[in-house]
Write an enzyme that holds these catalytic residues in place. Structure first.
Site, PDB file in Angstrom:
ATOM      1  N   SER A 132     -23.618   4.550 -27.274  1.00 61.44           N
ATOM      2  CA  SER A 132     -24.623   3.904 -26.344  1.00 61.44           C
ATOM      3  C   SER A 132     -24.795   4.984 -24.944  1.00 61.44           C
ATOM      4  CB  SER A 132     -24.009   2.758 -25.977  1.00 61.44           C
ATOM      5  OG  SER A 132     -24.738   1.930 -25.112  1.00 61.44           O
ATOM      6  N   TYR A 145     -17.678  -3.479 -22.707  1.00 62.29           N
ATOM      7  CA  TYR A 145     -18.263  -2.586 -23.663  1.00 62.29           C
ATOM      8  C   TYR A 145     -18.605  -1.305 -22.944  1.00 62.29           C
ATOM      9  CZ  TYR A 145     -22.917  -1.451 -26.235  1.00 62.29           C
ATOM     10  OH  TYR A 145     -23.590  -0.821 -27.088  1.00 62.29           O
TER      11      TYR A 145
HETATM   12  N1  LIG Z   1     -29.247  -2.657 -29.503  1.00 56.27           N
HETATM   13  C1  LIG Z   1     -29.042  -1.894 -28.674  1.00 56.27           C
HETATM   14  O1  LIG Z   1     -29.657  -1.982 -27.560  1.00 56.27           O
HETATM   15  C2  LIG Z   1     -27.832  -0.849 -28.691  1.00 56.27           C
HETATM   16  C3  LIG Z   1     -28.014   0.281 -27.793  1.00 56.27           C
HETATM   17  C4  LIG Z   1     -26.871   1.330 -27.611  1.00 56.27           C
HETATM   18  C5  LIG Z   1     -25.938   1.239 -28.646  1.00 56.27           C
HETATM   19  N2  LIG Z   1     -26.028   0.395 -29.658  1.00 56.27           N
HETATM   20  C6  LIG Z   1     -24.992   0.287 -30.607  1.00 56.27           C
HETATM   21  O2  LIG Z   1     -25.595   0.356 -31.909  1.00 56.27           O
HETATM   22  C7  LIG Z   1     -24.463  -0.092 -32.973  1.00 56.27           C
HETATM   23  C8  LIG Z   1     -25.334  -0.929 -33.725  1.00 56.27           C
HETATM   24  O3  LIG Z   1     -25.938  -2.213 -32.955  1.00 56.27           O
HETATM   25  P1  LIG Z   1     -27.245  -2.898 -33.249  1.00 56.27           P
HETATM   26  O4  LIG Z   1     -27.929  -2.888 -32.112  1.00 56.27           O
HETATM   27  O5  LIG Z   1     -27.642  -2.316 -34.683  1.00 56.27           O
HETATM   28  O6  LIG Z   1     -26.572  -4.390 -33.358  1.00 56.27           O
HETATM   29  P2  LIG Z   1     -26.601  -5.421 -34.352  1.00 56.27           P
HETATM   30  O7  LIG Z   1     -25.987  -6.570 -34.051  1.00 56.27           O
HETATM   31  O8  LIG Z   1     -28.030  -5.608 -35.171  1.00 56.27           O
HETATM   32  O9  LIG Z   1     -25.694  -4.939 -35.859  1.00 56.27           O
HETATM   33  C9  LIG Z   1     -24.563  -4.653 -35.879  1.00 56.27           C
HETATM   34  C10 LIG Z   1     -23.707  -5.029 -36.789  1.00 56.27           C
HETATM   35  O10 LIG Z   1     -22.376  -4.625 -37.072  1.00 56.27           O
HETATM   36  C11 LIG Z   1     -21.778  -5.618 -37.842  1.00 56.27           C
HETATM   37  N3  LIG Z   1     -20.565  -5.792 -37.355  1.00 56.27           N
HETATM   38  C12 LIG Z   1     -19.918  -6.231 -36.286  1.00 56.27           C
HETATM   39  N4  LIG Z   1     -18.517  -5.938 -36.450  1.00 56.27           N
HETATM   40  C13 LIG Z   1     -18.163  -5.264 -37.405  1.00 56.27           C
HETATM   41  C14 LIG Z   1     -17.046  -4.825 -37.971  1.00 56.27           C
HETATM   42  N5  LIG Z   1     -15.742  -5.000 -37.539  1.00 56.27           N
HETATM   43  N6  LIG Z   1     -17.035  -4.104 -39.173  1.00 56.27           N
HETATM   44  C15 LIG Z   1     -18.225  -4.065 -39.886  1.00 56.27           C
HETATM   45  N7  LIG Z   1     -19.275  -4.552 -39.470  1.00 56.27           N
HETATM   46  C16 LIG Z   1     -19.282  -5.280 -38.253  1.00 56.27           C
HETATM   47  C17 LIG Z   1     -22.650  -6.916 -37.485  1.00 56.27           C
HETATM   48  O11 LIG Z   1     -22.450  -7.975 -38.241  1.00 56.27           O
HETATM   49  C18 LIG Z   1     -24.015  -6.647 -37.508  1.00 56.27           C
HETATM   50  O12 LIG Z   1     -24.698  -6.643 -38.531  1.00 56.27           O
HETATM   51  C19 LIG Z   1     -23.372  -0.831 -32.092  1.00 56.27           C
HETATM   52  O13 LIG Z   1     -22.254   0.223 -31.992  1.00 56.27           O
HETATM   53  C20 LIG Z   1     -24.185  -0.862 -30.668  1.00 56.27           C
HETATM   54  O14 LIG Z   1     -22.968  -0.951 -29.706  1.00 56.27           O
HETATM   55  C21 LIG Z   1     -27.188  -0.780 -29.576  1.00 56.27           C
END
Ligand SMILES: NC(=O)c1ccc[n+]([C@@H]2O[C@H](COP(=O)([O-])OP(=O)(O)OC[C@H]3O[C@@H](n4cnc5c(N)ncnc54)[C@H](O)[C@@H]3O)[C@@H](O)[C@H]2O)c1
Length: 254
Positions: A132, A145
Site C-alpha cells: 500500500s 494499518y
Molecule cells: N483498496 C485500497 O484502497 C487499497 C490500497 C492499497 C493497498 N490495498 C491492499 O490491497 C490488498 C487487497 O485489498 P482490496 O482493496 O482488494 O480489499 P478487499 O476487501 O476487496 O479484498 C480483500 C480480500 O482479502 C480477504 N481476506 C482477508 N483476510 C484474509 C485472510 N487472512 N486470508 C485470506 N483472505 C483474506 C477478504 O475476505 C477479501 O476478500 C490488501 O492487502 C490491501 O491492504 C488496498
C-alpha cells in the site's frame, strides 16, 4: 502476453474480490494456472470458476502447502495480497493490532518460509506483495494499518535484497485508493485522502504487469506516490507538517 507468466502456477491470496480478483483475472488471461484463495469460500469459488482456476479457501497463512499441491507441486508466482484495513490509534485493541500483524505481515513471512527452499533450489520464483502507499508513507487515522504495511514493505525489500542473485524476483505494489470493498470501509479518512484519486483494481494489475516486464521491484499504480516518498525522505519535518495539516482537516470533518 508476458512470457514469464504463461503456463506459470500462480497463487493469489485474498482473491475473492477487489485487487486480488483483478490479479487472478489478469494472470489467467496471460495464460497462468491460478489458485484463488480467500477466507470467504464462496467468493474464492466464484472467482476460480470465472477464471478457470482452482479455489483454495482459508486463512492465507495456512494454505500455502495446499495451494502448491493444487498446482502440481510448483508455485512460480505467489501474490501475498490478502490484507486487513485495521484502523485506529495507539488505543486500538490488542486483537486489532494482532490481526493486522498476522494478515498484513506474518502471512507473507510464513508463505516465504514454505516457498523459498524450492525457489532457491530451482533458482526461480516470484513473490508479489500487495503493500500500500501506506507502507511507504502513512495513512491518517490508521496506525495498525500503516505500521504493518511498513512491515510488509520492509519484508518484501529484505526478500529482494537477500535473494535477487539467486533468481527470486520480488515486487511490492504500493497503491493509494483502489475502488474495492476495503476502500468503502475506510470511512471519512478514506473519503478525504483516498477516494478522490482512487483507481480501479484492473489498473493495479496493469501496473504489476508493466513492472514484471521491466523487472521492477517498486510498483506504483499512482505514479505521484514517487514524489511523496521522495519528499518524505528528503525533508521529514516538512512532510510531517503537511500530513498533520491533513490530519487537522480530517478532524474538522468529524
Ligand atoms: N483498496 C485500497 O484502497 C487499497 C490500497 C492499497 C493497498 N490495498 C491492499 O490491497 C490488498 C487487497 O485489498 P482490496 O482493496 O482488494 O480489499 P478487499 O476487501 O476487496 O479484498 C480483500 C480480500 O482479502 C480477504 N481476506 C482477508 N483476510 C484474509 C485472510 N487472512 N486470508 C485470506 N483472505 C483474506 C477478504 O475476505 C477479501 O476478500 C490488501 O492487502 C490491501 O491492504 C488496498
Amino acid at each position: 502476453m508476458v512470457e514469464a507468466v504463461q503456463g506459470a502456477g500462480v497463487v493469489v491470496t485474498g482473491a475473492g474480490g477487489g485487487i486480488g480478483a483483478a490479479l487472478a483475472r489478469r494472470f489467467a488471461a496471460e495464460g497462468a494456472r491460478v489458485v484463488v484463495n480467500d477466507l470467504d469460500a464462496e467468493k474464492a469459488k466464484a472467482v476460480a470458476e470465472e477464471v478457470g482456476g482452482i479455489a483454495v479457501p482459508g486463512d492465507a497463512s495456512a494454505i500455502v502447502d495446499q495451494a502448491r499441491d493444487a498446482l502440481g507441486g510448483v508455485v512460480d508466482v505467489y501474490c501475498a495480497n490478502a490484507g486487513v484495513a485495521s484502523g485506529g490509534s495507539e488505543a486500538a485493541g490488542e486483537d486489532v493490532w494482532a490481526l493486522a500483524w498476522d494478515v498484513n505481515v506474518m502471512a507473507h513471512v510464513r508463505a516465504a518460509h514454505v516457498l523459498l527452499p524450492d525457489w532457491l533450489e530451482r533458482g526461480a520464483g516470484r513473490f508479489v506483495s500487495t503493500v500500500s502507499a501506506a507502507g511507504l508513507l502513512t495513512m491518517i487515522g490508521a496506525a495498525p494499518y500503516s505500521v504493518t504495511k511498513h512491515g510488509a514493505y520492509a519484508f518484501a525489500e529484505w526478500l529482494s535484497l537477500t535473494y535477487r542473485h539467486r533468481g527470486v524476483k520480488v515486487h511490492a505494489i504500493c497503491p493509494q485508493g483502489v475502488r474495492t470493498d476495503m476502500l468503502s470501509g475506510t470511512g471519512s479518512a478514506g473519503d478525504l485522502v483516498l477516494a478522490p484519486t482512487a483507481i480501479e483494481p484492473e489498473a493495479v494489475a496493469d501496473a504489476l504487469f508493466a513492472g514484471i516486464e521491466e523487472d521492477r521491484f517498486l510498483i506504483l499504480p499512482h505514479p505521484e506516490v514517487a514524489g511523496y516518498y521522495q519528499a518524505r525522505a528528503a525533508e521529514p519535518d516538512r512532510w510531517l507538517s503537511g500530513m498533520n495539516h491533513l490530519q487537522q482537516k480530517w478532524e474538522a470533518t468529524r
